[in-house]
Design an enzyme around this catalytic site. Structure first.
Site, PDB file in Angstrom:
ATOM      1  N   ASP A 229      -6.616  -2.123  13.821  1.00 44.36           N
ATOM      2  CA  ASP A 229      -5.577  -1.516  12.980  1.00 44.36           C
ATOM      3  C   ASP A 229      -5.086  -0.226  13.640  1.00 44.36           C
ATOM      4  O   ASP A 229      -5.881   0.573  14.145  1.00 44.36           O
ATOM      5  CB  ASP A 229      -6.120  -1.224  11.577  1.00 44.36           C
ATOM      6  CG  ASP A 229      -5.011  -0.992  10.580  1.00 44.36           C
ATOM      7  OD1 ASP A 229      -4.806  -1.844   9.703  1.00 44.36           O
ATOM      8  OD2 ASP A 229      -4.320   0.053  10.689  1.00 44.36           O
ATOM      9  N   ILE A 230      -3.767  -0.010  13.602  1.00 44.81           N
ATOM     10  CA  ILE A 230      -3.167   1.159  14.258  1.00 44.81           C
ATOM     11  C   ILE A 230      -3.495   2.454  13.507  1.00 44.81           C
ATOM     12  O   ILE A 230      -3.416   3.543  14.076  1.00 44.81           O
ATOM     13  CB  ILE A 230      -1.636   0.942  14.378  1.00 44.81           C
ATOM     14  CG1 ILE A 230      -1.046   1.744  15.511  1.00 44.81           C
ATOM     15  CG2 ILE A 230      -0.921   1.217  13.063  1.00 44.81           C
ATOM     16  CD1 ILE A 230       0.373   1.334  15.877  1.00 44.81           C
TER      17      ILE A 230
ATOM     18  N   ASN B  17      -4.775  -7.343   0.687  1.00 42.25           N
ATOM     19  CA  ASN B  17      -3.849  -6.774  -0.292  1.00 42.25           C
ATOM     20  C   ASN B  17      -2.734  -7.776  -0.559  1.00 42.25           C
ATOM     21  O   ASN B  17      -2.222  -8.413   0.370  1.00 42.25           O
ATOM     22  CB  ASN B  17      -3.255  -5.467   0.237  1.00 42.25           C
ATOM     23  CG  ASN B  17      -4.312  -4.385   0.400  1.00 42.25           C
ATOM     24  OD1 ASN B  17      -5.172  -4.225  -0.465  1.00 42.25           O
ATOM     25  ND2 ASN B  17      -4.271  -3.657   1.507  1.00 42.25           N
TER      26      ASN B  17
ATOM     27  N   VAL C 273       2.664  -5.088   5.070  1.00 38.28           N
ATOM     28  CA  VAL C 273       3.113  -6.077   6.061  1.00 38.28           C
ATOM     29  C   VAL C 273       2.991  -7.455   5.410  1.00 38.28           C
ATOM     30  O   VAL C 273       1.890  -7.872   5.029  1.00 38.28           O
ATOM     31  CB  VAL C 273       2.278  -6.008   7.358  1.00 38.28           C
ATOM     32  CG1 VAL C 273       2.748  -7.080   8.338  1.00 38.28           C
ATOM     33  CG2 VAL C 273       2.372  -4.623   7.996  1.00 38.28           C
TER      34      VAL C 273
ATOM     35  N   HIS D 210      -3.057 -11.201   5.887  1.00 39.66           N
ATOM     36  CA  HIS D 210      -4.088 -10.636   6.769  1.00 39.66           C
ATOM     37  C   HIS D 210      -5.315 -10.244   5.972  1.00 39.66           C
ATOM     38  O   HIS D 210      -5.228  -9.904   4.788  1.00 39.66           O
ATOM     39  CB  HIS D 210      -3.584  -9.436   7.574  1.00 39.66           C
ATOM     40  CG  HIS D 210      -2.890  -8.381   6.760  1.00 39.66           C
ATOM     41  ND1 HIS D 210      -1.597  -8.523   6.302  1.00 39.66           N
ATOM     42  CD2 HIS D 210      -3.307  -7.163   6.330  1.00 39.66           C
ATOM     43  CE1 HIS D 210      -1.243  -7.440   5.628  1.00 39.66           C
ATOM     44  NE2 HIS D 210      -2.279  -6.594   5.620  1.00 39.66           N
TER      45      HIS D 210
ATOM     46  N   HIS E 260      -8.290  -7.383   6.163  1.00 39.11           N
ATOM     47  CA  HIS E 260      -8.822  -6.171   6.796  1.00 39.11           C
ATOM     48  C   HIS E 260     -10.340  -6.322   6.883  1.00 39.11           C
ATOM     49  O   HIS E 260     -10.997  -6.582   5.859  1.00 39.11           O
ATOM     50  CB  HIS E 260      -8.540  -4.935   5.939  1.00 39.11           C
ATOM     51  CG  HIS E 260      -7.091  -4.616   5.749  1.00 39.11           C
ATOM     52  ND1 HIS E 260      -6.426  -3.686   6.518  1.00 39.11           N
ATOM     53  CD2 HIS E 260      -6.172  -5.094   4.868  1.00 39.11           C
ATOM     54  CE1 HIS E 260      -5.163  -3.600   6.103  1.00 39.11           C
ATOM     55  NE2 HIS E 260      -4.994  -4.444   5.100  1.00 39.11           N
TER      56      HIS E 260
END
Ligand code: AMP
Ligand code: ZN
Length: 114
Positions: A30-31, A87, A96, A100, A102
């Site tokens: 993750d950025i 989420n 986004v 996905h 996390h």
């Protein structure tokens, strides 16, 4: 060409620090990490949210969790544990719109999660 950020990471158009990739799933750092280990695991196929799963995606979602397990073990998170988060839409803070998971680890987390 897709305008989706995570589709672009999956197809290599946008660089990311990959931790895993194959023909079905991509995982990358993750950025904006929220824990010492924060990996994002995505299907290569564009699925906007968990609500958009179809019956044919059932195995893919299971496989994403197998990949999460493998990364957690590789990152030495298996003993103390870790958190997986997906989420979905506004109330959960999804930003986004490409499904996905996390993978968060390397510290203790609060419950309930704020
Ligand atoms: P969510 O808010 O659940 O939709 O999660 C989206 C996640 O994607 C956030 O944790 C962002 O920090 C992360 N993110 C956004 N852009 C990038 C990027 N270019 N590379 C890696 N992670 C990103
Ligand atoms: Zn996408």
């Amino acid at each position: 060409m897709s305008e989706c950020l995570f589709c672009k990471i999956a197809n290599g158009e946008i660089p990311a620090k990959l931790t895993f990739d194959d023909d079905r799933v991509t995982a990358f750092e993750d950025i904006n990490p929220q824990a010492p280990v924060h990996i994002v695991i995505i299907p290569n196929k564009h699925i906007p949210t968990i609500l958009d799963l179809s019956h044919e995606d059932q195995e893919l979602v299971g496989y994403m969790h197998m990949v999460a397990n493998q990364i957690a073990i590789e990152k030495s998170l298996a003993e103390n544990g870790f958190r997986l988060v997906t989420n979905c839409k506004k109330s959960a803070g999804q930003t986004v719109f490409h499904l996905h998971i996390h993978l968060l680890g390397g510290r203790d987390f609060l419950w309930p999660p704020g």
